[in-house]
Design a protein around this motif. Structure first.
Motif, short mmCIF file in Angstrom:
data_model
loop_
_atom_site.label_atom_id
_atom_site.label_comp_id
_atom_site.label_asym_id
_atom_site.label_seq_id
_atom_site.Cartn_x
_atom_site.Cartn_y
_atom_site.Cartn_z
N GLY A 132 0.80 -1.15 -0.03
CA GLY A 132 0.02 0.05 0.02
C GLY A 132 0.87 1.34 -0.06
O GLY A 132 0.38 2.31 0.51
N LEU A 133 2.05 1.17 -0.32
CA LEU A 133 3.03 2.40 -0.85
C LEU A 133 3.21 2.43 -2.00
O LEU A 133 3.35 1.42 -2.74
CB LEU A 133 3.83 2.47 0.39
N PRO A 134 3.85 3.54 -2.63
CA PRO A 134 3.88 3.91 -3.76
C PRO A 134 5.37 3.24 -4.49
O PRO A 134 5.50 3.02 -5.62
CB PRO A 134 4.05 5.41 -4.22
N THR A 135 6.31 3.27 -3.75
CA THR A 135 7.83 2.75 -4.46
C THR A 135 8.22 1.82 -3.49
O THR A 135 8.30 1.58 -2.31
CB THR A 135 8.66 4.07 -4.41
N ALA A 136 8.50 0.61 -4.06
CA ALA A 136 9.23 -0.22 -3.66
C ALA A 136 10.73 -0.62 -4.18
O ALA A 136 10.78 -0.35 -5.60
CB ALA A 136 8.63 -1.91 -3.81
N ASN A 137 11.89 -1.24 -3.70
CA ASN A 137 12.87 -1.50 -4.39
C ASN A 137 12.97 -2.93 -4.87
O ASN A 137 12.09 -3.61 -4.63
CB ASN A 137 14.11 -1.21 -3.56
N ALA A 138 13.97 -2.98 -5.59
CA ALA A 138 14.14 -4.59 -6.06
C ALA A 138 14.62 -5.72 -5.21
O ALA A 138 15.20 -6.78 -5.78
CB ALA A 138 15.01 -4.48 -7.44
N SER A 139 14.52 -5.55 -4.02
CA SER A 139 14.34 -6.61 -3.18
C SER A 139 15.79 -6.17 -2.11
O SER A 139 16.52 -5.60 -2.46
CB SER A 139 14.76 -8.02 -3.65
N MET A 140 15.55 -7.06 -1.02
CA MET A 140 16.41 -6.66 0.19
C MET A 140 17.20 -8.28 0.44
O MET A 140 16.65 -9.10 -0.12
CB MET A 140 15.96 -6.05 1.37
N LEU A 141 18.03 -8.34 1.33
CA LEU A 141 18.50 -9.60 1.56
C LEU A 141 17.81 -10.65 2.21
O LEU A 141 17.73 -11.60 1.94
CB LEU A 141 20.02 -9.40 2.28
N ASP A 142 17.19 -10.05 3.12
CA ASP A 142 16.17 -10.99 4.09
C ASP A 142 15.32 -10.09 4.99
O ASP A 142 15.75 -8.70 4.87
CB ASP A 142 16.87 -12.12 4.74
N GLU A 143 14.66 -10.51 5.75
CA GLU A 143 13.67 -9.56 6.50
C GLU A 143 14.21 -8.87 7.49
O GLU A 143 14.17 -7.69 8.09
CB GLU A 143 12.43 -10.32 7.34
N ALA A 144 15.44 -9.61 8.16
CA ALA A 144 15.99 -9.17 9.16
C ALA A 144 16.86 -7.72 9.11
O ALA A 144 17.00 -6.80 9.59
CB ALA A 144 16.69 -10.21 10.10
N THR A 145 17.58 -7.87 7.97
CA THR A 145 18.54 -6.89 7.47
C THR A 145 17.70 -5.74 6.77
O THR A 145 17.96 -4.53 6.95
CB THR A 145 19.44 -7.54 6.38
#
Length: 950
Positions: A132-145
């Motif tokens: 529900g937000l306008p911009t997301a990046n192309a992924s992160m390493l995992d949830e904790a980081t």
């Protein structure tokens, strides 16, 4: 009899190597490398080795089967952010097991990366819609980081001057542990909070809320979000994307940032990874996003085209001023998760979520009817059950039945349901609690989200772009994946000669075990008795890596090279603090270093001081000694890459490390270039105290289009206690006792460790040494063949380079006006991915052929580079205008070549078939040169409308 694996891994056979050696004037590969590597660091012969002799491919697979059999089959219902999932076969076969996807490089050359860039745009759109937000990046390493990066973003963006970051008491425990370790280094105070009873306003620069909570609880955090924001804080919500198909999005509740993992979207558990984390932000925070962001721009013909946007690789630009050390993404896994959403669509995801929640409700109702109590009335997929007797008894009974549940405390057991859970599974779990049930638990009365308030149910639409509804049949899905793959250039097409990045063979046998269920469907927090095979593999690989690098202990936990850097620097920090030397905070870094070095040092709480390099590209020993003298009492560490980032073996390395040690500092040797040293010298013998290694470079893990990677950290015994630890580690090893975690899972991206294990097992110590020699031979051969056409910027002893060479294109530009960009794009027309551009020196190409390429491919590259030089000289001679020639117009698409009117002063044939060998095997770029500035001015980071491509 089949040829040994070493002969299949190394591209040039004995006859080809003889020709290359003759051109260089050496009688053997051994004599060449001995001449290149300083004699002072040559490895000493060891009487014994822990690395077994090379095994055949068949023998290696048999050994991996034995290791796999040591993992006890069990249905994981532990939860805590990790869930079993069904990977659609069409995605498994056509993405995860497809070299067109897993051997591609990071999309820094967007014209030949349009397929994976479109897949990542799909990923960003999926995350953005659900969050529900306008911009997301192309992924992160995992949830904790990702949560850590959210915390750091909140501090940058917050209006509050507080050093407090509030953390939901119901946050995933591994996320808490990583936050604690990382916050301490950068001066952030964590305050655990029950947000359900929060008083407003609050004094904090930000807060993290888990939604649903680790306990499974679903509640309305709107007031808590508002209270934090009222005090100037930025709110990060860690959310389960599958739950968000049924629950209101965090964006609609007021969240500023949303983070989490996409693992349960078709990505195997893999004992903890690799998985694609995610991050989405509200309007106004786009330029604060860490990692990579894919955007839409246009090419030279005005057609829409994808490319990386904004601050991508900001570490290499801003260095110690970078806001994050993340320079990678989990591309292959993000593609899988995105395609899972493409495959199922909004309706399918809702159905899966409703099924999961309904089954959790059925289990809860059965347990409550039996007189047991659950911690929350409102939940999505997870329940916490109070047991009448010891919780361990329920856990043990479940294990006997083949199920893994979560021990919460002596009287509480956690159960998490996923899309693979059946009514039979629920009955078995109920039986573990003592319920008298039949073989299957009845689902007739199940109600998804039974106790959740109606106002918390999602009512808005998501995944409405046609890409999420146009590929329902397997035929359509297969063709879509093939169409995207055809737009890309990967190792299955030809050489990717990237300096500093090592795009070597990722052999099929190495890849085979990754998808075996005994490795793929294993929860990272499973009990030790159920994962003995994995632990044996991990411990063997750690032992082999320690021996090869000259260190005492290795941790495989960091799931990227940047995180390995951070873990090593955190170990140095911990060591100094334990010795009462908290004032040692200065990190010396050569000006030539990888950009992540400086960013990692800052995130480890250090202050960066840059050391100059001399004209030969070596560390300036005089400047180093001067900087040490100035900062002697503050010196924490020196970070040095060996061989250097300039591609040479520095002669004075022992003097460099000795000077640092004499001043009480520690030496961090960046392991990015280990593939030029393996078997001939060891970091620990150079004076290194700690290093990270890139398994995705030296040890054959594929780059996957920009991830996954594994960046283990290796250290001498005195630093070993400060290596990464983890609250859920199955075995409490001797190292890490005083450290902290840097990844969500104890062994990071364990699911791809069988690749490197198989590589070492099939190469053996002698084969690994041969690979180093072959890589150094190939690099020096290319340097020799091209030196007459392009200056080789740096050389070491005897005029030799290491595993890579830097060609200086600045004189060419001065002479002809042709830029390094023009050469890089023209190489596409010749059927090549460009080498590394303008790093570490602007206006240059850094070339690394690797040991995997044969002589014919090397000669094809030489032919292309010589022909491009001739084209540039033709421009300088006035044969073609500076503004209209094959170089400035490159790359050429098929559409441009068949244009009705060809108005260029060179022929169509020269444009697209500059050498005749391309006629039968042409790679056609799907777009022309992309306008980068246009994309930054007009930021679009989600799926564009279909009409844009009309």
């Amino acid at each position: 009899m089949s040829a040994p694996f070493v002969a299949r891994h190394i591209g040039a056979d004995a006859a080809a190597q003889r020709r290359m050696l003759d051109a260089l004037g050496y009688d053997s590969v051994e004599s060449l490398v001995q001449a290149a590597v300083p004699a002072s660091i040559h490895v000493r012969e060891r009487a014994t080795t822990a690395i077994p002799a090379a095994a055949s491919e068949a023998e290696t697979l048999d050994e991996l089967r034995r290791l796999a059999s040591g993992n006890r089959p069990a249905r994981a219902m532990i939860g805590l952010g990790y869930y079993d999932t069904f990977t659609p076969s069409v995605i498994s076969r056509n993405v995860l097991e497809n070299p067109s996807w897993y051997t591609a490089y990071t999309p820094y050359q967007p014209e030949i990366s349009q397929g994976r860039l479109e897949a990542l745009i799909n990923f960003q759109t999926m995350v953005s819609d659900l969050a529900g937000l306008p911009t997301a990046n192309a992924s992160m390493l995992d949830e904790a980081t990702a949560a850590v990066e959210g915390m750091l973003l909140a501090r940058r963006a917050s209006k509050s001057r507080s050093d407090v970051f509030m953390v939901d008491a119901d946050t995933l425990p591994q996320t808490k542990a990583v936050l604690e370790h990382r916050a301490a280094a950068v001066g952030v105070r964590l305050e655990y909070t029950d947000f359900g009873s929060l008083d407003a306003p609050v004094e904090a620069f930000g807060a993290l809320i888990q939604y649903p909570g680790a306990s499974g609880r679903v509640w309305d955090p709107t007031e808590a979000i508002g209270a934090v924001q009222l005090g100037g804080g930025v709110v990060v919500v860690a959310a389960d994307l599958l739950a968000l198909t049924l629950l209101r999005s965090p964006g609609s509740l007021g969240a500023d940032v949303v983070v989490g993992t996409t693992q349960r979207f078709g990505v195997p558990l893999g004992f903890g990874g690799p998985h694609a984390g995610y991050m989405a932000v509200r309007a106004g925070l786009e330029r604060q996003l860490p990692g990579r962001l894919v955007g839409v721009s246009q090419d030279a013909a005005g057609h829409p085209a994808y490319r990386l946007s904004l601050q991508t690789r900001e570490q290499h630009i801003r260095r110690e001023k970078a806001t994050s050390n993340i320079c990678t993404a989990q591309v292959l896994l993000a593609v899988m998760a995105a395609m899972y959403a493409v495959y199922h669509g909004a309706e399918g995801l809702r159905a899966i979520a409703a099924d999961v929640s309904g089954k959790a409700d059925a289990l809860s109702q059965a347990l409550r009817a039996f007189g047991l109590s659950t911690a929350s009335e409102a939940f999505f997929d997870t329940i916490r059950v109070t047991t009448p007797g010891p919780a361990g008894r329920v856990i043990d009974r479940a294990r006997e039945l083949g199920y893994q549940l979560l021990w919460v405390d002596d009287a509480t057991v956690g159960v998490s349901v996923d899309e693979t859970t059946t009514a039979r599974d629920l009955a078995a779990v109920a039986a573990a609690f003592g319920l008298p049930v039949s073989e299957e638990l009845s689902l007739e009365a199940a109600v998804p989200l039974r106790g959740v308030h109606e106002g918390m149910l999602r009512s808005d639409e998501f995944l409405t772009h046609p890409v999420f509804s146009d590929h329902r049949s397997e035929t359509a899905m297969m063709r879509y994946l093939k169409r995207l793959a055809d737009r890309d250039y990967a190792l299955d097409r030809g050489m990717i000669p990237l300096g500093s990045c090592t795009m070597k063979l990722n052999a099929a046998t190495e890849m085979a075990a990754v998808t075996w269920p005994e490795f793929a469907r294993v929860h990272p927090f499973a009990p030790e008795a159920d994962v003995r095979g994995y632990l044996e593999l991990v411990e063997q690989l750690e032992t082999w890596l320690a021996e090869m690098t000259g260190y005492d202990e290795v941790s495989l936990q960091p799931n990227a090279g940047s995180q390995g850097e951070l873990a090593g620097l955190m170990a140095i920090r911990g060591f100094h603090r334990a010795n009462g030397e908290e004032g040692r905070v200065v990190c010396l870094i050569p000006s030539s270093a990888h950009g992540t070095n400086a960013a990692s040092a800052v995130l480890a709480g250090m202050r960066v001081v840059v050391v100059a390099c001399d004209e030969a590209g070596n560390v300036d020993l005089g400047d180093l000694r001067a900087k040490i003298a100035v900062h002697a009492d503050e010196l924490a560490a020196l970070m040095i890459t060996y061989p250097s980032t300039h591609g040479v073996y520095e002669h004075d390395v022992l003097d460099i490390t000795g000077a640092v040690h004499d001043a009480g500092g520690q030496v961090y040797v960046d392991g990015a270039n280990l593939n030029a040293l393996l078997g001939y010298a060891r970091f620990g013998d150079l004076g290194g105290d700690v290093s990270h290694l890139n398994l995705h470079k030296t040890f054959a893990i594929p780059h996957g289009g920009g991830g996954p990677g594994v960046g283990p950290v290796a250290a001498k015994a005195h630093l070993a206690p400060y290596l990464p630890s983890h609250p859920f580690a199955q075995r409490k090893a001797s190292y890490g006792a005083d450290g902290g975690p840097v990844s969500a899972a104890p062994h990071g991206s364990a699911g791809i460790l069988p690749i490197s294990w198989a590589y070492v097992r099939m190469m053996g110590a002698a084969g690994l040494r041969e690979a180093t020699g072959a890589a150094v031979l190939s690099a020096n051969y290319l340097a020799a063949r091209l030196r007459a056409h392009y200056p080789v910027l740096y050389t070491g002893e005897n005029g030799l380079v290491a595993h890579e060479c830097i060609l200086d294109l600045r004189p060419l530009r001065e002479q002809t006006g042709v830029s390094v960009d023009d050469v890089a794009k023209r190489l596409v027309d010749y059927g090549f991915h460009a080498p590394t551009m303008s790093f570490p020196v602007a206006g240059t190409l850094m070339i690394e052929p690797t040991e995997s390429e044969d002589l014919a491919e090397l000669e094809r590259f030489v032919e292309a580079m010589i022909a491009i030089k001739a084209e540039a000289l033709a421009v300088a001679a006035g044969e073609w205008p500076a503004t209209d020639n094959p170089l400035v117009n490159a790359p050429h698409t098929a559409e441009s070549a068949i244009a009705a009117e060809w108005q260029h002063p060179y022929s169509r044939e020269l444009a697209v078939y500059p050498v005749r060998s391309l006629i039968r095997s042409k790679y056609w770029p799907p777009v022309r040169r992309i306008d980068q500035a246009y994309g930054d001015r007009n930021l679009v980071c989600s799926c564009p409308p279909v009409e844009a491509f009309a």
